[in-house]
Design a protein around this motif. Structure first.
Motif, mmCIF file in Angstrom:
data_model
loop_
_atom_site.group_PDB
_atom_site.id
_atom_site.type_symbol
_atom_site.label_atom_id
_atom_site.label_comp_id
_atom_site.label_asym_id
_atom_site.label_seq_id
_atom_site.Cartn_x
_atom_site.Cartn_y
_atom_site.Cartn_z
ATOM 1 N N MET A 167 0.848 -1.202 0.000
ATOM 2 C CA MET A 167 0.000 0.000 0.000
ATOM 3 C C MET A 167 0.879 1.247 0.000
ATOM 4 N N ASN A 168 0.567 2.196 -0.869
ATOM 5 C CA ASN A 168 1.368 3.406 -1.013
ATOM 6 C C ASN A 168 0.659 4.619 -0.414
ATOM 7 N N HIS A 169 1.420 5.685 -0.241
ATOM 8 C CA HIS A 169 0.884 6.914 0.346
ATOM 9 C C HIS A 169 1.061 8.057 -0.653
ATOM 10 N N LEU A 170 0.027 8.888 -0.766
ATOM 11 C CA LEU A 170 0.051 10.038 -1.661
ATOM 12 C C LEU A 170 0.182 11.313 -0.837
ATOM 13 N N TRP A 171 1.111 12.173 -1.262
ATOM 14 C CA TRP A 171 1.356 13.448 -0.572
ATOM 15 C C TRP A 171 1.202 14.573 -1.589
ATOM 16 N N LEU A 172 0.359 15.564 -1.267
ATOM 17 C CA LEU A 172 0.076 16.655 -2.189
ATOM 18 C C LEU A 172 0.437 17.999 -1.567
ATOM 19 N N ASP A 173 1.143 18.811 -2.327
ATOM 20 C CA ASP A 173 1.460 20.188 -1.951
ATOM 21 C C ASP A 173 0.787 21.086 -2.973
ATOM 22 N N LEU A 174 -0.297 21.748 -2.549
ATOM 23 C CA LEU A 174 -1.081 22.580 -3.453
ATOM 24 C C LEU A 174 -0.782 24.046 -3.190
ATOM 25 N N GLY A 175 -0.006 24.651 -4.078
ATOM 26 C CA GLY A 175 0.315 26.064 -3.961
ATOM 27 C C GLY A 175 -0.622 26.913 -4.795
ATOM 28 N N ASN A 176 -0.341 28.192 -4.862
ATOM 29 C CA ASN A 176 -1.207 29.101 -5.605
ATOM 30 C C ASN A 176 -1.160 28.860 -7.110
ATOM 31 N N THR A 177 -0.031 28.367 -7.603
ATOM 32 C CA THR A 177 0.096 28.166 -9.048
ATOM 33 C C THR A 177 0.587 26.771 -9.428
ATOM 34 N N ARG A 178 0.971 25.977 -8.435
ATOM 35 C CA ARG A 178 1.611 24.699 -8.743
ATOM 36 C C ARG A 178 1.078 23.596 -7.856
ATOM 37 N N LEU A 179 0.974 22.408 -8.414
ATOM 38 C CA LEU A 179 0.660 21.199 -7.658
ATOM 39 C C LEU A 179 1.888 20.299 -7.691
ATOM 40 N N LYS A 180 2.351 19.910 -6.519
ATOM 41 C CA LYS A 180 3.484 18.995 -6.429
ATOM 42 C C LYS A 180 3.006 17.751 -5.688
ATOM 43 N N TYR A 181 3.439 16.593 -6.144
ATOM 44 C CA TYR A 181 3.029 15.376 -5.450
ATOM 45 C C TYR A 181 4.191 14.402 -5.312
ATOM 46 N N TRP A 182 4.077 13.578 -4.283
ATOM 47 C CA TRP A 182 4.999 12.476 -4.055
ATOM 48 C C TRP A 182 4.170 11.237 -3.773
ATOM 49 N N VAL A 183 4.676 10.094 -4.171
ATOM 50 C CA VAL A 183 4.087 8.808 -3.785
ATOM 51 C C VAL A 183 5.182 8.028 -3.071
ATOM 52 N N SER A 184 4.879 7.567 -1.858
ATOM 53 C CA SER A 184 5.866 6.805 -1.088
ATOM 54 C C SER A 184 5.327 5.417 -0.804
ATOM 55 N N ASN A 185 6.265 4.478 -0.620
ATOM 56 C CA ASN A 185 5.878 3.117 -0.260
ATOM 57 C C ASN A 185 5.718 3.021 1.254
ATOM 58 N N PRO A 186 5.359 1.857 1.786
ATOM 59 C CA PRO A 186 5.168 1.734 3.235
ATOM 60 C C PRO A 186 6.403 2.079 4.059
ATOM 61 N N GLU A 187 7.590 2.020 3.464
ATOM 62 C CA GLU A 187 8.833 2.370 4.161
ATOM 63 C C GLU A 187 9.154 3.861 4.013
ATOM 64 N N GLN A 188 8.184 4.636 3.477
ATOM 65 C CA GLN A 188 8.317 6.078 3.268
ATOM 66 C C GLN A 188 9.404 6.438 2.256
ATOM 67 N N GLN A 189 9.738 5.539 1.379
ATOM 68 C CA GLN A 189 10.661 5.836 0.291
ATOM 69 C C GLN A 189 9.864 6.396 -0.892
ATOM 70 N N ILE A 190 10.343 7.477 -1.477
ATOM 71 C CA ILE A 190 9.642 8.089 -2.605
ATOM 72 C C ILE A 190 9.819 7.219 -3.840
ATOM 73 N N ILE A 191 8.710 6.774 -4.407
ATOM 74 C CA ILE A 191 8.761 5.929 -5.597
ATOM 75 C C ILE A 191 8.298 6.677 -6.848
ATOM 76 N N GLU A 192 7.674 7.837 -6.651
ATOM 77 C CA GLU A 192 7.246 8.655 -7.786
ATOM 78 C C GLU A 192 7.007 10.075 -7.291
ATOM 79 N N GLN A 193 7.305 11.044 -8.138
ATOM 80 C CA GLN A 193 7.022 12.434 -7.791
ATOM 81 C C GLN A 193 6.811 13.240 -9.051
#
Length: 256
Positions: free
Chosen positions: A1-27
């Protein structure tokens, strides 16, 4: 199971996907051009294929937009955690008289640094250049300055021919043309603000985060600056961990 992290700014959306060990597997990072709903709709199908088990969000957008975003993310069938600035949280004491006025991005960056408590001068190199002072768990407040690029836009608005050349911020020598005078002057001013802050707080460790961190660090080596990549993400992960811990505590049956 993975975790999705979203940073929503005024002009930009940034995201990270991490695995259960909190390692970033996609951004990824994309400009939403004031249409975050449309952008998230386009990304939601991709997120659905990633087996997301929880979603953490840092958002500077208004409540109405956040609620619409939440409806889209509900399709992922995962708990959603919106980070909110709090007067006290996980030991951190927020330095603002009215904590809710502090930007969530700055607050999360400060919260992240409480994991290794010390005296820090935290520089965020984003749309604005932010300076936050942290004495272990006590946030001391800070400063907000226009970034290199905001200042450039302000100085050159309505003028012709002053572009940002590739070597614009390579050094601080006095400019012998208008372009160098503008760009070296902007950088000199921001570095001066950081240096002055450190003269007032000489025992604070200098921490940089954000895309322009290496640019500023090269001119401040005497302070032994340290770069913390994705400090907002670290703070968001820590925030959600604390929230999940509270939920687990609340469902533990009374054994007495």
């Amino acid at each position: 199971m993975n975790h999705l992290w979203l940073d929503l700014g005024n002009t930009r959306l940034k995201y990270w996907v991490s695995n259960p060990e909190q390692q970033i597997i996609e951004q990824g990072a994309e400009l939403h051009l004031q249409s975050p709903i449309d952008l998230l709709l386009g990304l939601s199908q991709h997120f659905k294929s990633l087996n997301i088990s929880s979603i953490g969000i840092s958002s500077v957008l208004d409540n109405s937009t956040n609620q619409r975003l939440k409806k889209i993310l509900n399709r992922l069938n995962a708990p959603i955690y919106f980070a909110e600035v709090q007067a006290q949280y996980a030991g951190l004491i927020t330095g603002y008289d009215q904590p809710k006025q502090l930007g969530i991005d700055r607050w999360l960056q400060v919260l992240a640094m409480t994991r290794s408590p010390d005296k820090y001068c935290i520089i965020g190199c984003g749309t604005a250049l932010t300076i936050d002072l942290l004495d272990h768990y006590q946030h001391q407040g800070g400063y907000i300055l226009p970034s290199l690029y905001l200042q450039h836009d302000a100085l050159t608005q309505g003028t012709k021919g002053i572009k940002i050349p590739e070597q614009a911020f390579e050094n601080l020598v006095a400019g012998r043309n208008t372009s160098d005078a503008v760009h070296h002057g902007i950088l000199l001013g921001l570095l001066g603000a950081i240096r002055y802050t450190l003269t007032l707080h000489p025992d604070y460790q200098l921490i940089f985060t954000g895309g322009d961190a290496p640019l500023f660090m090269q001119f401040l080596q005497e302070y032994q600056p340290r770069q913390e990549a994705d400090l907002l993400l670290t703070g968001l992960q820590y925030y959600v961990q604390q929230q999940q811990g509270k939920m687990e505590d609340s469902i533990i049956p009374n054994r007495h």
